[in-house]
Design a protein around this motif. Structure first.
Motif, PDB file in Angstrom:
ATOM      1  N   GLY A 132       0.909  -1.201   0.098  1.00 49.72           N
ATOM      2  CA  GLY A 132       0.091  -0.133  -0.052  1.00 49.72           C
ATOM      3  C   GLY A 132       0.889   1.210  -0.082  1.00 49.72           C
ATOM      4  O   GLY A 132       0.224   2.448  -0.222  1.00 49.72           O
ATOM      5  N   LYS A 133       2.220   1.161   0.260  1.00 48.12           N
ATOM      6  CA  LYS A 133       2.926   2.494   0.145  1.00 48.12           C
ATOM      7  C   LYS A 133       2.939   3.262  -0.874  1.00 48.12           C
ATOM      8  O   LYS A 133       2.931   4.692  -0.589  1.00 48.12           O
ATOM      9  N   MET A 134       2.826   2.858  -2.145  1.00 50.23           N
ATOM     10  CA  MET A 134       2.500   3.735  -3.228  1.00 50.23           C
ATOM     11  C   MET A 134       1.541   4.539  -3.305  1.00 50.23           C
ATOM     12  O   MET A 134       1.155   5.558  -3.240  1.00 50.23           O
ATOM     13  N   VAL A 138      -4.706  -5.578  -7.438  1.00 51.89           N
ATOM     14  CA  VAL A 138      -6.210  -6.403  -7.545  1.00 51.89           C
ATOM     15  C   VAL A 138      -5.608  -7.832  -8.049  1.00 51.89           C
ATOM     16  O   VAL A 138      -5.523  -8.016  -8.893  1.00 51.89           O
ATOM     17  N   ALA A 139      -6.216  -8.839  -7.076  1.00 52.35           N
ATOM     18  CA  ALA A 139      -5.987 -10.284  -7.321  1.00 52.35           C
ATOM     19  C   ALA A 139      -7.097 -10.417  -8.671  1.00 52.35           C
ATOM     20  O   ALA A 139      -8.293  -9.947  -8.845  1.00 52.35           O
ATOM     21  N   ASP A 140      -6.430 -10.551  -9.897  1.00 50.64           N
ATOM     22  CA  ASP A 140      -7.104 -10.990 -11.001  1.00 50.64           C
ATOM     23  C   ASP A 140      -8.120 -12.167 -10.902  1.00 50.64           C
ATOM     24  O   ASP A 140      -9.262 -12.188 -11.461  1.00 50.64           O
ATOM     25  N   PHE A 141      -7.987 -13.149  -9.981  1.00 50.68           N
ATOM     26  CA  PHE A 141      -8.835 -14.428  -9.866  1.00 50.68           C
ATOM     27  C   PHE A 141      -9.363 -14.445  -8.379  1.00 50.68           C
ATOM     28  O   PHE A 141      -8.506 -14.001  -7.377  1.00 50.68           O
ATOM     29  N   ASN A 169     -11.763 -11.894 -11.497  1.00 51.80           N
ATOM     30  CA  ASN A 169     -12.454 -10.790 -10.903  1.00 51.80           C
ATOM     31  C   ASN A 169     -12.770  -9.941 -11.781  1.00 51.80           C
ATOM     32  O   ASN A 169     -12.296  -9.761 -12.705  1.00 51.80           O
ATOM     33  N   PRO A 170     -13.745  -8.802 -11.480  1.00 46.43           N
ATOM     34  CA  PRO A 170     -14.258  -7.651 -12.310  1.00 46.43           C
ATOM     35  C   PRO A 170     -12.851  -6.920 -12.387  1.00 46.43           C
ATOM     36  O   PRO A 170     -12.101  -6.669 -11.374  1.00 46.43           O
ATOM     37  N   ASP A 171     -12.861  -6.279 -13.714  1.00 47.00           N
ATOM     38  CA  ASP A 171     -11.548  -5.199 -13.697  1.00 47.00           C
ATOM     39  C   ASP A 171     -11.845  -3.619 -13.328  1.00 47.00           C
ATOM     40  O   ASP A 171     -12.896  -3.108 -13.914  1.00 47.00           O
ATOM     41  N   ILE A 172     -11.583  -3.436 -11.831  1.00 50.72           N
ATOM     42  CA  ILE A 172     -11.891  -2.129 -11.398  1.00 50.72           C
ATOM     43  C   ILE A 172     -11.528  -0.766 -12.438  1.00 50.72           C
ATOM     44  O   ILE A 172     -12.667  -0.252 -12.599  1.00 50.72           O
ATOM     45  N   VAL A 173     -10.542  -0.625 -12.811  1.00 48.31           N
ATOM     46  CA  VAL A 173      -9.971   0.516 -13.346  1.00 48.31           C
ATOM     47  C   VAL A 173     -10.604   0.672 -14.640  1.00 48.31           C
ATOM     48  O   VAL A 173     -11.134   1.652 -15.271  1.00 48.31           O
ATOM     49  N   SER A 174     -10.682  -0.592 -15.331  1.00 49.44           N
ATOM     50  CA  SER A 174     -11.295  -0.618 -16.695  1.00 49.44           C
ATOM     51  C   SER A 174     -13.152  -0.173 -16.603  1.00 49.44           C
ATOM     52  O   SER A 174     -13.537   0.330 -17.306  1.00 49.44           O
ATOM     53  N   VAL A 185      -6.208   7.116 -14.238  1.00 49.49           N
ATOM     54  CA  VAL A 185      -4.658   6.477 -14.207  1.00 49.49           C
ATOM     55  C   VAL A 185      -4.588   5.028 -13.616  1.00 49.49           C
ATOM     56  O   VAL A 185      -5.325   4.928 -12.588  1.00 49.49           O
ATOM     57  N   GLY A 186      -3.916   4.216 -14.465  1.00 48.98           N
ATOM     58  CA  GLY A 186      -3.529   2.929 -13.939  1.00 48.98           C
ATOM     59  C   GLY A 186      -2.142   2.706 -13.616  1.00 48.98           C
ATOM     60  O   GLY A 186      -1.375   3.447 -14.043  1.00 48.98           O
ATOM     61  N   PHE A 187      -1.810   1.700 -13.014  1.00 46.95           N
ATOM     62  CA  PHE A 187      -0.463   1.263 -12.848  1.00 46.95           C
ATOM     63  C   PHE A 187      -0.209   0.034 -13.718  1.00 46.95           C
ATOM     64  O   PHE A 187      -1.403  -0.907 -13.729  1.00 46.95           O
ATOM     65  N   ALA A 244       2.246  -3.394 -13.146  1.00 43.56           N
ATOM     66  CA  ALA A 244       3.236  -4.005 -12.398  1.00 43.56           C
ATOM     67  C   ALA A 244       3.750  -5.084 -13.341  1.00 43.56           C
ATOM     68  O   ALA A 244       2.969  -6.094 -13.558  1.00 43.56           O
ATOM     69  N   GLU A 245       4.796  -5.141 -13.960  1.00 43.55           N
ATOM     70  CA  GLU A 245       5.443  -6.005 -14.932  1.00 43.55           C
ATOM     71  C   GLU A 245       6.804  -6.541 -14.493  1.00 43.55           C
ATOM     72  O   GLU A 245       7.541  -5.884 -13.604  1.00 43.55           O
ATOM     73  N   THR A 246       7.316  -7.876 -14.963  1.00 44.86           N
ATOM     74  CA  THR A 246       8.548  -8.289 -14.583  1.00 44.86           C
ATOM     75  C   THR A 246       9.505  -8.210 -16.031  1.00 44.86           C
ATOM     76  O   THR A 246      10.469  -8.592 -15.875  1.00 44.86           O
ATOM     77  N   GLY A 267       9.323  -1.056  -6.476  1.00 47.42           N
ATOM     78  CA  GLY A 267       7.920  -1.831  -6.799  1.00 47.42           C
ATOM     79  C   GLY A 267       7.250  -2.406  -5.429  1.00 47.42           C
ATOM     80  O   GLY A 267       7.038  -1.419  -4.649  1.00 47.42           O
ATOM     81  N   PHE A 268       7.074  -3.702  -5.270  1.00 47.02           N
ATOM     82  CA  PHE A 268       6.295  -4.070  -4.385  1.00 47.02           C
ATOM     83  C   PHE A 268       7.039  -3.905  -2.914  1.00 47.02           C
ATOM     84  O   PHE A 268       8.094  -4.076  -2.971  1.00 47.02           O
ATOM     85  N   ASN A 269       6.347  -3.251  -1.800  1.00 40.90           N
ATOM     86  CA  ASN A 269       6.849  -3.312  -0.468  1.00 40.90           C
ATOM     87  C   ASN A 269       7.985  -2.770  -0.470  1.00 40.90           C
ATOM     88  O   ASN A 269       8.667  -3.009   0.922  1.00 40.90           O
TER      89      ASN A 269
END
Ligand code: PMT
Length: 398
Positions: free
Chosen positions: A214-216, A277-280, A305-310, A323-325, A327-329, A359-361
């Motif tokens: 949640g820091k970001m 958001v968990a995708d599933f 799961n529903p896609d909130i931002v879209s 605005v979306g984020f 997170a990619e590797t 990124g995360f945490n």
């Protein structure tokens, strides 16, 4: 009222009689909620001891660039990154000249070169030195680079002269420092931010989630409040305190986050989806704890799961800026551009979550902003600083 809650202030002290006021300044900054670390030049130590400032700040005082022991703790680059704002008080004529030339010949000038945080100077010098053409030219150079000057005040000086060159009082400097965090860029705007992870329950004791702290999102909420916005923070489970003056709605699952987001759309100008958001989610929620049984494997059926931002971006009450984020590797920018188009967003902030230091945490992040017609990278900095920089970009989007 502006305040310095959760702010990291790096206080540089240079050589001048006003250095004795730095002790009081540490206290006044702390009174407004700041964490303070002090860096002293060798000349400053002729006027006040590091021990005094160490005792008051509660942190070791940094004095030399080439100190292996200090570099093993918080080294100069970490210190530059730690700072949300670098305040040099008093700033001597010599220090300002070295800064204007871009020298890095002691710890403080090196930190000024290395930091992405705003730099503010509180000049203190004899009025003749202040008026000298060299100092005035240096001032212009420093101002043109975005450095902010606090003062100086005019009046009786320690040397007996009267005129400009007196350092502002510690209370005034603390107030001016706090004001640096109140940009007013989002004054009158309603901003809704999703942050943190979602938790998708499997049974009463287990869930699916991810590493988002949640820091970001919380840093963006803090920066948006400071920019004058009315902020709603829709947060998955985190350990963070909500920023002051922001409305926080706690949720657990993606479906709850979607419902809270839609309920907040009325009058929303800017929607920022920083949540992971968990995708599933599990297709079935077991009413009782699932027992291990005798089988060595277990199959869990998941549904999307529903896609909130879209959903927000295609809603009749669509905010002006969504605005979306991302997170990619790998292929961070390519995937971000794909999300921008697929989810009908105005801006995607892409971060590489394969790295442990961003990124995360983590406390830092480094991102690439992807708009339909352009891209811009923001190098690694604290999430607090990044959030403030992002606010500027939001106001220039789309
Ligand atoms: O919380 P921290 O520890 O500070 O870490 C910050 C962060 C890495 C979580 C953050 O910077 C970040 O990248 N957030 C987005 C994480 C993510 O879920 O990315 P994504 O590429 O899977 O999703 C793309 C966008 O769609 C995101 O804006 C996401 O919020 C949104 N989304 C995704 C799935 C879904 N069902 N609904 C959504 O709204």
């Amino acid at each position: 009222m502006s305040s310095l809650t959760n702010k990291h202030i790096l206080l540089g002290v240079t050589g001048g009689i006003a250095a004795y006021k730095s002790a009081e300044l540490v206290r006044r900054l702390q009174d407004q909620g700041a964490s303070v670390r002090v860096v002293m030049t060798p000349a400053a130590q002729e006027f006040i001891t590091p021990l005094t400032l160490q005792a008051l700040s509660g942190n070791p005082v940094h004095t030399t660039l080439l100190d292996p022991e200090a570099e093993m703790g918080m080294g100069h680059i970490e210190l530059a990154r730690w700072a949300d704002l670098l305040l040099v008080a008093p700033a001597s004529a010599d220090f300002m000249a070295r800064l204007a030339q871009g020298l890095g010949n002691d710890l403080l000038t090196t930190l000024c070169l290395a930091t992405a945080a705003p730099i503010c100077l509180a000049p203190a010098m004899n009025q003749g030195m202040w008026h000298s053409p060299a100092t005035q030219e240096n001032l212009q150079t420093l101002r043109s680079r975005g450095i902010t000057l606090f003062g100086p005040a005019a009046g009786a000086q320690a040397c007996g002269d009267v005129g400009p060159g007196r350092m502002l009082e510690p209370g005034e400097l603390a107030d001016l420092t706090a004001q640096q965090f109140s940009s007013g860029l989002l004054a009158g705007k309603k901003v809704v931010i999703t942050a943190g992870p979602t938790r998708e329950p499997i049974d009463p004791v287990r869930y699916i989630s991810n590493h988002s702290s949640g820091k970001m999102g919380y840093a963006i909420a803090q920066a948006a409040v400071e920019a004058g916005a009315r902020v709603t923070l829709i947060s998955g489970p985190t350990r963070l305190p909500a920023p002051d003056d922001c409305r926080r709605i706690d949720v657990e699952t993606a479906e709850e986050m979607l419902a809270a987001s839609l309920a907040e759309l009325e009058g929303c100008d800017l929607f920022i989806a920083s949540a992971a958001v968990a995708d599933f989610r599990p297709a079935q929620l077991a009413g009782q704890k699932i027992k291990k049984g005798s089988s060595d494997t277990m199959t869990l059926e998941l549904v999307k799961n529903p896609d909130i931002v879209s959903t927000v971006a295609s809603h009749a009450q669509r905010p002006a800026v969504v605005v979306g984020f991302a997170a990619e590797t790998q292929d961070v920018v390519r995937y971000a551009r794909d999300k921008l188009q697929r989810k009908n967003l105005d801006l995607v902030i892409a971060n590489d979550v394969s790295r442990a230091d961003i990124g995360f945490n983590s406390d830092d992040n480094a991102v690439t902003l992807v708009w339909r017609d352009r891209e811009e990278s923001l190098a690694q900095r604290s999430k607090a600083q990044l959030a403030r920089d992002l606010i500027q970009h939001f106001t220039q989007t789309p």
